[in-house]
Design an enzyme around this catalytic site. Structure first.
Site, mmCIF file in Angstrom:
data_model
loop_
_atom_site.group_PDB
_atom_site.id
_atom_site.type_symbol
_atom_site.label_atom_id
_atom_site.label_comp_id
_atom_site.label_asym_id
_atom_site.label_seq_id
_atom_site.Cartn_x
_atom_site.Cartn_y
_atom_site.Cartn_z
ATOM 1 N N GLY A 92 39.300 -21.261 79.694
ATOM 2 C CA GLY A 92 40.135 -20.356 78.894
ATOM 3 C C GLY A 92 41.453 -21.026 78.544
ATOM 4 N N ARG B 181 33.999 -23.589 77.313
ATOM 5 C CA ARG B 181 33.319 -23.651 78.614
ATOM 6 C C ARG B 181 31.994 -24.351 78.321
ATOM 7 N NH1 ARG B 181 35.790 -18.082 79.114
ATOM 8 N NH2 ARG B 181 37.580 -18.461 80.463
ATOM 9 N N ASP C 278 39.687 -23.975 87.639
ATOM 10 C CA ASP C 278 38.970 -24.764 88.651
ATOM 11 C C ASP C 278 37.538 -25.122 88.246
ATOM 12 O OD1 ASP C 278 38.318 -22.181 89.112
ATOM 13 O OD2 ASP C 278 39.071 -22.119 91.184
ATOM 14 N N THR D 188 45.859 -22.196 83.332
ATOM 15 C CA THR D 188 45.217 -20.881 83.237
ATOM 16 C C THR D 188 46.275 -19.800 83.422
ATOM 17 O OG1 THR D 188 43.765 -19.271 84.333
ATOM 18 C CG2 THR D 188 44.507 -21.103 85.676
ATOM 19 N N ASP E 252 45.724 -17.141 84.922
ATOM 20 C CA ASP E 252 45.363 -16.343 86.102
ATOM 21 C C ASP E 252 46.147 -16.682 87.366
ATOM 22 O OD1 ASP E 252 43.444 -15.204 84.461
ATOM 23 O OD2 ASP E 252 41.859 -16.567 85.111
ATOM 24 N N ASP F 207 45.305 -18.694 89.633
ATOM 25 C CA ASP F 207 44.339 -18.587 90.733
ATOM 26 C C ASP F 207 43.876 -19.950 91.249
ATOM 27 O OD1 ASP F 207 42.967 -19.355 88.474
ATOM 28 O OD2 ASP F 207 41.300 -17.963 88.745
ATOM 29 N N ARG G 116 41.050 -12.564 86.079
ATOM 30 C CA ARG G 116 39.716 -12.844 86.619
ATOM 31 C C ARG G 116 39.593 -12.209 87.995
ATOM 32 N NH1 ARG G 116 36.055 -16.393 84.456
ATOM 33 N NH2 ARG G 116 37.678 -17.294 83.167
HETATM 34 O O1 F6P Z 1 40.718 -17.340 82.924
HETATM 35 C C1 F6P Z 1 41.472 -16.775 81.912
HETATM 36 C C2 F6P Z 1 40.870 -15.464 81.473
HETATM 37 O O2 F6P Z 1 41.667 -14.930 80.427
HETATM 38 C C3 F6P Z 1 40.671 -14.415 82.567
HETATM 39 O O3 F6P Z 1 41.849 -13.757 82.903
HETATM 40 C C4 F6P Z 1 39.624 -13.522 81.946
HETATM 41 O O4 F6P Z 1 38.852 -12.894 82.942
HETATM 42 C C5 F6P Z 1 38.774 -14.506 81.155
HETATM 43 O O5 F6P Z 1 39.565 -15.675 80.965
HETATM 44 C C6 F6P Z 1 38.314 -13.990 79.824
HETATM 45 O O6 F6P Z 1 37.465 -14.940 79.273
HETATM 46 P P1 F6P Z 1 37.025 -14.969 77.750
HETATM 47 O O7 F6P Z 1 38.197 -15.434 76.938
HETATM 48 O O8 F6P Z 1 35.910 -15.934 77.715
HETATM 49 O O9 F6P Z 1 36.641 -13.573 77.373
#
Ligand code: F6P
Length: 325
Positions: free
Chosen positions: A11, A72, A103, A125, A127, A129, A171
């Site tokens: 992300g 991804r 990660d 990120t 997050d 995390d 997340r």
């Molecule tokens: O890891 C960043 C994040 O924005 C998380 O907070 C969230 O759960 C996820 O990515 C959303 O992913 P996507 O953009 O693929 O919907």
């Protein structure tokens, strides 16, 4: 070392561009060429690779998102895909790689290092995390966005005497919810790492309503839904409405949290970490991830970070949310 690559993966996060710029500029200062690799690890396989010059990274410091594009790429788990990636990197003369991401991206960096391409992971990120760093690149900007949004939601909630449940990203981590809870003065905060007594929260909200309070903000970390603590923001809002007296609304902030120009904090963090990554690579070091702890730049073995270190949210801050409500 003559040439390195830089890519963003997973992300996107505000401040990734500042990190790309720092990697590029600090490598160039050392006489090392830098190749941009577009669209994450998949860009290696599709050979979306371009040598950067000094001006290519001009003016990107303040831009949100990532100019390299991100993706991804689960196929990278396959050994033959990684082997092909190594061959392509060799063909382009890329001897080492800086990977900016979460990660999941670190895992790819670890595996490529094992195949002889020194990789350094940078924590990008929203997050927050990632183990081994107090802050990830993008967290501060996302937090700022959340707080600005919640301040606005509070204005309208207050006019209508409502409680508003606001779902924030993260997340499986509650960091954004905790920090947003404190900085927006939320009446309740739900995080996935800590089970909360729902009846107690409902009772508190009822007391607040009965005392004449005109608004209530409840911050809900998305991880609470994933792990089943809460069914949905709407379901939580309904419960609050039934038990407290407040009319309720639910708001999912969503991807607005991922965009925007990075805060000065994120720009500085990204610049420090990017430059440190290059200093490691220039010293022939790979397989490390970089972070900041107590305002000092640190680096760790990436395997250790993935296998033995664990990110823990600041539970003292979580307790503070309720202490000062
Ligand atoms: O890891 C960043 C994040 O924005 C998380 O907070 C969230 O759960 C996820 O990515 C959303 O992913 P996507 O953009 O693929 O919907």
């Amino acid at each position: 070392i003559k040439r390195i690559g830089v890519l963003t993966s997973g992300g996107d996060a505000p401040g990734m561009n500042a990190a790309i710029r720092a990697v590029a500029r600090s490598a160039m200062k050392r006489g090392i060429e830098v190749c941009a690799i577009y669209n994450g690890y998949s860009g290696i396989l599709s050979e979306e690779i371009k040598v950067l010059n000094h001006n290519d990274v001009s003016s990107i410091l303040k831009q949100g998102g990532t100019v390299l594009g991100s993706a991804r790429f689960p196929e990278f788990k396959q050994p033959e895909v990684r082997q092909a990636a190594v061959e392509i990197l060799k063909k382009h003369g890329i001897e080492a790689l800086v990977v900016i991401g979460g990660d999941g991206s670190y895992m790819g960096a670890k595996l490529l290092t094992e195949l002889g391409v020194n990789c350094i992971g940078l924590p990008g990120t929203i997050d927050n995390d990632i183990a081994g760093t107090d802050f990830t690149i993008g967290f501060d900007t996302a937090l700022q966005t959340i707080v600005e949004a919640v301040d606005k939601i509070r204005d309208t909630s207050s006019s209508h005497r409502r409680a508003n449940v606001v779902e924030v990203m993260g997340r499986n981590a509650g960091d954004l919810a905790i920090w947003a809870g404190i900085s927006s003065g939320a009446e309740a905060v739900f995080i996935p790492e800590q089970d909360l007594s729902l009846p107690e929260v409902l009772e508190q909200l009822k007391k607040a309503y009965d005392s004449g309070k005109r608004h209530a903000i409840v911050i809900l970390a998305e991880g609470c839904i994933k792990n089943g603590l809460v069914e949905s923001p709407e379901a939580l809002a309904k419960l609050i409405e039934v038990h407290s007296g407040f009319e309720t609304r639910a708001t999912i902030l969503g991807h607005i949290q991922r965009g925007g120009s990075p805060t000065a904090f994120d720009r500085v963090l990204a610049s420090r970490l990017g430059a440190h990554a290059v200093s490691l690579i220039a010293a022939g070091i790979g397989g490390r991830c970089v972070g900041v702890q107590q305002n000092r730049v640190v680096d760790f073995d990436i395997v250790e970070a993935l296998e033995t270190m664990k990110h823990v949210p600041a539970l003292d801050l979580y307790n503070l949310c309720y202490e000062i409500v």
